[in-house]
Motif scaffolding. Structure first.
Motif, PDB file in Angstrom:
ATOM      1  N   LEU A 121     -20.567   4.477  -2.915  1.00 49.34           N
ATOM      2  CA  LEU A 121     -19.610   5.279  -3.689  1.00 49.34           C
ATOM      3  C   LEU A 121     -18.374   4.449  -4.056  1.00 49.34           C
ATOM      4  N   GLY A 179     -19.227   1.396  -9.203  1.00 55.89           N
ATOM      5  CA  GLY A 179     -18.583   2.249  -8.194  1.00 55.89           C
ATOM      6  C   GLY A 179     -17.233   2.769  -8.635  1.00 55.89           C
ATOM      7  N   MET A 180     -16.599   3.559  -7.733  1.00 59.12           N
ATOM      8  CA  MET A 180     -15.293   4.148  -8.107  1.00 59.12           C
ATOM      9  C   MET A 180     -14.142   3.148  -7.929  1.00 59.12           C
ATOM     10  N   LYS A 181     -14.421   1.994  -7.386  1.00 62.72           N
ATOM     11  CA  LYS A 181     -13.521   0.840  -7.232  1.00 62.72           C
ATOM     12  C   LYS A 181     -12.716   0.871  -5.929  1.00 62.72           C
ATOM     13  N   THR A 229      -9.105   2.400  -6.149  1.00 64.24           N
ATOM     14  CA  THR A 229      -9.094   3.873  -6.140  1.00 64.24           C
ATOM     15  C   THR A 229      -9.286   4.378  -4.708  1.00 64.24           C
TER      16      THR A 229
END
Length: 315
Positions: free
Chosen positions: A293, A304-306, A309
């Motif tokens: 994730l 991915g959401m980085k 973040t």
């Protein structure tokens, strides 16, 4: 009546660029020369493979090593490279190499594509990304060559190049499958070289730029680079300890440590594996889901959401 010429926004250009590359890749993979058996690949299977390659996802419906010919594997590798660098970066690189001037609109699109803080210096940054990418991929191929050459002879050269680019672009594609044993991924190839390539590809082009410009003077790094490096270190170290303590107990201490580090590194976006994931405990699988994730960092080859973040959410 006068009509105002409508320009596409930078995000529309990026989306159209990706769609165009995927479609072209699909058509090429459907042609008989792309497969070992010289058969046509159904549209949906070619589309899935091309999309997975451009979006550096690593999911496949046909084993890359035993189904596709060298031509098919080369098409997949080019799609991975374009997806890893970004369609816009590749398009800008072609403009640079042909000596064309890059317009303000193109510079703005590139800024959005690689999450650069400002438009200024974007051409210099693109040149840096290109040189850095090919140097690291070449170094990675040389690092992998001894292992592959000893097992596969001359074919090992192609395998080193393929896996170096696939690992750097966090794509997870491998060509180790055979007709008797499809989909093995890197089982049996616990490789420090692959891990280094995944990490370097996943920390992002802007972080490299900081390291290259400021060397070890961390105080001068951008705040984003500091967060990325600290978060990346944490996301490798903590899951490694977890996997080592809770799983992989059938391996010797050295192999267990390498396997734990590899799973910690690869899970976030690369998609390679060196062990049978289905045999891992439910707790380890839950940690892997969280790592998948989170993914890589902004402006990197990873998805991915980085990491940034994730850190902001935690804080």
């Amino acid at each position: 009546k006068t009509y105002k010429k409508k320009h596409l926004t930078s995000f529309q250009l990026i989306i159209l660029g990706f769609a165009g590359v995927i479609l072209l890749g699909t058509v090429l993979l459907m042609l008989p020369f792309s497969t070992l058996d010289k058969v046509s690949t159904p549209f949906h299977e070619a589309l899935f493979t091309a999309t997975s390659a451009v979006c550096v996802t690593g999911l496949v419906v046909k084993d890359t090593g035993s189904y596709w010919s060298v031509a098919g594997q080369t098409i997949i590798l080019v799609l991975i490279q374009i997806g890893g660098l970004g369609v816009v970066t590749v398009a800008a690189s072609v403009s640079l190499l042909s000596g064309k001037k890059i317009s303000l609109m193109q510079r703005s699109t590139m800024q959005d594509a690689i999450s650069a803080p400002k438009v200024g210096g974007i051409v210099r940054l693109t040149r840096f990304i290109l040189k850095g990418t090919f140097l690291i991929e070449a170094a990675g191929a040389l690092l992998l060559l001894p292992a592959f050459f000893s097992d596969y002879g001359g074919k090992g050269i192609w395998m080193s190049v393929f896996h170096s680019i696939s690992a750097f672009c966090n794509a997870g594609f491998d060509i180790l499958g055979t007709a008797d044993n499809p989909f093995p991924s890197l089982t049996g190839y616990v490789n420090v070289g692959i891990m280094l390539l995944i990490i370097v590809g996943g920390i992002g082009f802007l972080t490299w730029d900081d390291i290259y410009t400021n060397k070890l003077n961390i105080k001068r790094y951008r705040m984003q680079s500091k967060i990325i490096l600290m978060t990346t270190a944490g996301l490798i170290l903590i899951p490694t300890v977890f996997f080592f303590v809770c799983d992989l107990k059938n391996l010797s201490a050295g192999k267990r440590l390498l396997a734990a580090v590899f799973q910690s590194v690869t899970t976030r976006t690369a998609g390679f594996n060196t062990i049978n994931i289905s045999k891992m405990s439910e707790a380890s699988k839950a940690v892997m889901i969280l790592l998948m994730l989170v993914g890589g960092s902004p402006g990197s080859t990873a998805g991915g959401m980085k990491t940034t973040t994730f850190t902001v959410l935690i804080l």
